[in-house]
Design an enzyme around this catalytic site. Structure first.
Site, short mmCIF file in Angstrom:
data_model
loop_
_atom_site.label_atom_id
_atom_site.label_comp_id
_atom_site.label_asym_id
_atom_site.label_seq_id
_atom_site.Cartn_x
_atom_site.Cartn_y
_atom_site.Cartn_z
N CYS A 296 -0.89 3.76 -6.67
CA CYS A 296 -1.77 3.12 -5.69
C CYS A 296 -2.00 1.70 -6.18
O CYS A 296 -2.30 1.50 -7.37
CB CYS A 296 -3.09 3.88 -5.58
SG CYS A 296 -4.36 2.99 -4.63
N CYS B 240 0.87 -1.19 0.00
CA CYS B 240 0.00 0.00 0.00
C CYS B 240 0.90 1.23 0.00
O CYS B 240 1.70 1.42 0.94
CB CYS B 240 -0.86 -0.03 1.26
SG CYS B 240 -1.91 1.40 1.47
N1 DGL Z 1 -3.95 0.56 -2.13
C1 DGL Z 1 -3.56 1.70 -1.41
C2 DGL Z 1 -2.35 2.42 -1.96
O1 DGL Z 1 -1.55 1.82 -2.64
C3 DGL Z 1 -4.50 2.56 -0.67
C4 DGL Z 1 -5.82 2.90 -1.24
C5 DGL Z 1 -6.67 3.54 -0.17
O2 DGL Z 1 -7.02 2.83 0.76
O3 DGL Z 1 -6.93 4.74 -0.25
O4 DGL Z 1 -2.14 3.57 -1.67
#
Ligand code: DGL
Length: 294
Positions: free
Chosen positions: A201, A78
């Site tokens: 993301c 993440c």
């Molecule tokens: N998948 C996440 C990232 O790479 C976060 C997305 C979220 O929860 O806002 O930032």
């Protein structure tokens, strides 16, 4: 739980199902490793929640995966959690090798012919000090146009949940992608145009088709899954913790196992794991019940 250090699982977590894009790359690079994935979908999205919240969740999840599953390393799949919490996490658990993910500005800058790169990320990621530092490191000779994509990770999460009809969520994801790529500028190979798009993301990998339709066939779309998987291999090798590929008699060992947990809807995780990774529903379980609340 396997107990010898090399056969212990690698932990992977994300605010939700987005990190499955990283898990996919990890399984490809490290087919003999066991993985435990935690989707914090009950608390997603992280990107619009603020650092203190994301830090609390990250530390609680790392502690849970360490205590309950004996993980030998943790991949923070993440970008938002990496930006907000990887440093406090390393300080709190220095014994746990931790691999973070961050937007792939370096390879994008290297590969761009127009020297204009677009970056999509969550608000948390693109307004972080860590991202600002990364951007400054690579902006010599490259222009980065950056867009915070409020709502996009949430729409991707929702696309796995019942009872939202798939067509409605596909339309919503398409509309958000159109708004945010439109805000970045013109895509193409001509001077001044954006020829490279960074997915900052891990959720956005699952909107790649919609993004591809918007930016056209010539634009490079860059994500970090494969690079993170190679880095994880290096870190495990340095620690002498890579899972063995064959047993003492030189017989190849079976592929690693995968267990997936969610703090949100079990059916949503099952749908995502099946749709994107081809994993059976039995690999998935919901948290708590009966387990330690995290
Ligand atoms: N998948 C996440 C990232 O790479 C976060 C997305 C979220 O929860 O806002 O930032």
């Amino acid at each position: 739980m396997p107990s010898s250090p090399a056969t212990r699982p690698v932990g992977v977590f994300d605010s939700g199902v987005g990190g499955l894009s990283v898990l996919q790359a990890l399984r490809h690079e490290l087919p003999h490793e066991h993985f435990v994935y935690l989707a914090d979908s009950g608390n997603a999205p992280y990107g619009e929640r603020g650092d203190a919240f994301v830090q609390r969740r990250t530390l609680a999840i790392a502690d849970f995966l360490h205590r309950q599953h004996g993980i030998k390393a943790l991949v923070v799949a993440c970008n938002t959690a990496t930006a907000a919490a990887v440093e406090p996490l390393r300080a709190a658990m220095p014994q746990l090798p931790t691999i973070g993910v961050e937007p792939a500005l370096k390879p994008a800058a290297r590969g761009s012919q127009t020297h204009h790169v677009g970056v999509l990320g969550t608000r948390g990621t693109v307004t972080s000090t860590r991202f600002e530092r990364l951007r400054r490191e690579h902006e010599d000779g490259t222009r980065f146009s950056v867009q915070a994509c409020d709502g996009l990770a949430h729409a991707i999460e929702q696309s796995t949940e019942e009872p939202l009809p798939a067509a409605a969520s596909t339309t919503k994801i398409g509309a958000l992608c159109a708004r945010y790529t439109g805000a970045l500028g013109t895509f193409g190979l001509k001077t001044g145009e954006i020829d490279t798009l960074v997915l900052g993301c891990t959720h956005y990998v699952f909107a790649k088709e919609a993004l591809r339709a918007l930016v056209g066939p010539d634009v490079q779309i860059v994500d970090t899954g494969a690079a993170v998987a190679r880095q994880t291999r290096r870190i495990l090798a340095q620690a002498g913790a890579l899972a063995p590929e064959s047993d003492a008699g030189d017989t190849p060992v079976a592929p690693g196992r995968v267990a997936l947990y969610t703090t949100g809807q079990l059916a949503a995780l099952q749908a995502a794991a099946q749709r994107w990774l081809g994993l059976p529903a039995q690999c998935c379980a919901a948290l708590p019940p009966g387990g330690t609340p995290i």
